[in-house]
Design an enzyme around this catalytic site. Structure first.
Site, PDB file in Angstrom:
ATOM      1  CE  LYS A  15     -31.366  36.442  85.986  1.00  0.00           C
ATOM      2  NZ  LYS A  15     -32.257  35.412  86.502  1.00  0.00           N
TER       3      LYS A  15
ATOM      4  CB  SER B 194     -32.327  31.013  91.891  1.00  0.00           C
ATOM      5  OG  SER B 194     -33.592  30.459  91.551  1.00  0.00           O
TER       6      SER B 194
HETATM    7  C1  LIG Z   1     -32.571  34.177  86.206  1.00  0.00           C
HETATM    8  C2  LIG Z   1     -33.058  33.218  87.201  1.00  0.00           C
HETATM    9  C3  LIG Z   1     -32.701  31.857  87.133  1.00  0.00           C
HETATM   10  C4  LIG Z   1     -31.876  31.280  86.019  1.00  0.00           C
HETATM   11  O1  LIG Z   1     -30.591  31.843  85.926  1.00  0.00           O
HETATM   12  P1  LIG Z   1     -29.733  31.703  84.600  1.00  0.00           P
HETATM   13  O2  LIG Z   1     -28.472  32.410  84.887  1.00  0.00           O
HETATM   14  O3  LIG Z   1     -30.526  32.362  83.489  1.00  0.00           O
HETATM   15  O4  LIG Z   1     -29.579  30.248  84.333  1.00  0.00           O
HETATM   16  C5  LIG Z   1     -33.146  31.024  88.144  1.00  0.00           C
HETATM   17  N1  LIG Z   1     -33.922  31.482  89.146  1.00  0.00           N
HETATM   18  C6  LIG Z   1     -34.286  32.770  89.235  1.00  0.00           C
HETATM   19  C7  LIG Z   1     -35.131  33.190  90.383  1.00  0.00           C
HETATM   20  C8  LIG Z   1     -33.863  33.684  88.269  1.00  0.00           C
HETATM   21  O5  LIG Z   1     -34.228  34.969  88.366  1.00  0.00           O
END
Ligand SMILES: *Cc1c(COP(=O)(O)O)cnc(C)c1O
Length: 320
Positions: free
Chosen positions: A51, A301
């Protein structure tokens, strides 16, 4: 709309702020899936999730345009990212979080000098509050996914994957509001259109799956998944058309599959990822991607987990 050149500009803009995260491999994961798996490790990104990329790009742009105060409405990773970049640039940030916010994440926001305001339990309560605070104070409200600068920033993950895994065939990405995957699609489909991009989503938060099937943005009720970063009720107005145009597939996973993937990653690969990332690993381990012999990059992510809550993320049966 967002283009490859926006993603490349974002890459320049944020290169001194973010970490170029490593790509990890696991022989066991390869053997289990019958593919070569490349783990793009954004759980090792500063602030613990990708993010920061989108937030850094959007906030730098807003500051150039005169903003001197930043707000966000986020239950966690986005809030941490916005607090971090605001502190880096020396401007105040207020993060509006739900009353039941994950404690580790709130503490991290405060550690980055972000001010925390609690408001309601739904984004429908939080977002207007954050927008109002920004408007009253010559500020900029940073949306978590539905903003061109955020999407472009997240797309830098895609550019890095293409550099780090030049012979990648498939990229698997968890989807919440769709900023991450929309950015990756924008970059990857412009540079290497033959690379397939597949979304992974919890069955219990299947708003993107449902919207794609209905060919229009469709809201779902109460996304009660343990993958708290993916609990969106609907895809974004900007992100959804990008998915509609470019996405190659979407895989739904169960809560048990997410828990199995979480445990596998921690026990076998020693990587502490959060359930939202385990969703993408679950797509692989469940066999639902349905391919063999491919080079598959999986976006891990984020890795922000409150260890006091970890039991909820583990399978209940001891012999899974
Ligand atoms: C926000 C987030 C997502 C999803 O991302 P989007 O852009 O909302 O699709 C996935 N994994 C983690 C750890 C996140 O913080």
């Amino acid at each position: 709309m967002v283009s490859l050149s926006d993603v490349k500009k974002a890459q320049q803009e944020i290169k001194d702020i973010i970490r170029q995260t490593p790509v990890l491999t696991s022989a066991l994961l390869d053997a289990k899936s019958g593919n070569r798996i490349y783990l793009k490790s954004e759980h090792l990104q500063k602030t613990g999730s990708f993010k920061l990329r989108g937030a850094a790009n959007a906030v730098k742009q807003a500051v150039k345009e005169g903003a001197n105060f930043i707000t966000a409405a986020s239950s966690g990773n986005h809030g941490q990212a916005v607090a971090y970049i605001a502190a880096e640039l020396g401007i105040p940030a207020v993060i509006v979080v739900p009353e039941d916010a994950n404690r580790a994440k709130v503490e991290a926001i405060k550690a980055y000098n972000g001010d925390v305001i609690y408001c309601g339990t739904t984004s429908a309560e939080r977002i207007p509050k954050a927008i109002q605070l920004a408007e009253e104070n010559n500020g900029f409200y940073v949306p978590p996914y539905d903003h061109p600068d955020v999407i472009a920033g997240q797309g830098t993950v895609g550019l890095e994957i293409l550099e780090q895994v030049p012979d990648v065939d498939i990229i698997v990405v968890p989807v919440g509001g769709g900023g991450l995957i929309a950015g990756i699609l924008t970059a990857v489909k412009a540079v290497k259109p033959h690379v397939k991009v597949i979304a992974a989503e919890p069955e219990l938060a299947n708003d993107t799956y449902t919207s794609l099937n209905n060919n229009q943005i469709t809201a779902i009720q109460g996304a009660a998944t343990i993958a708290d970063g993916l609990r969106t009720s609907q895809p974004g107005d900007l992100t959804f058309p990008i998915l509609q145009e470019h996405l190659d597939g979407i895989v739904l996973v169960t809560e048990d599959e997410i828990k199995d993937a979480f445990q596998f990653m921690l026990e076998r690969t020693k990587q502490l990822i959060e359930p939202s990332s385990a969703v993408a690993i679950a797509a692989i381990l469940s066999g639902k991607i349905g391919v063999a012999g491919k080079n598959i990059a999986v976006v891990l992510s984020g890795g922000n987990v409150d260890l006091r809550q970890m039991k909820k993320f583990l399978p209940t049966s001891p012999d899974r």
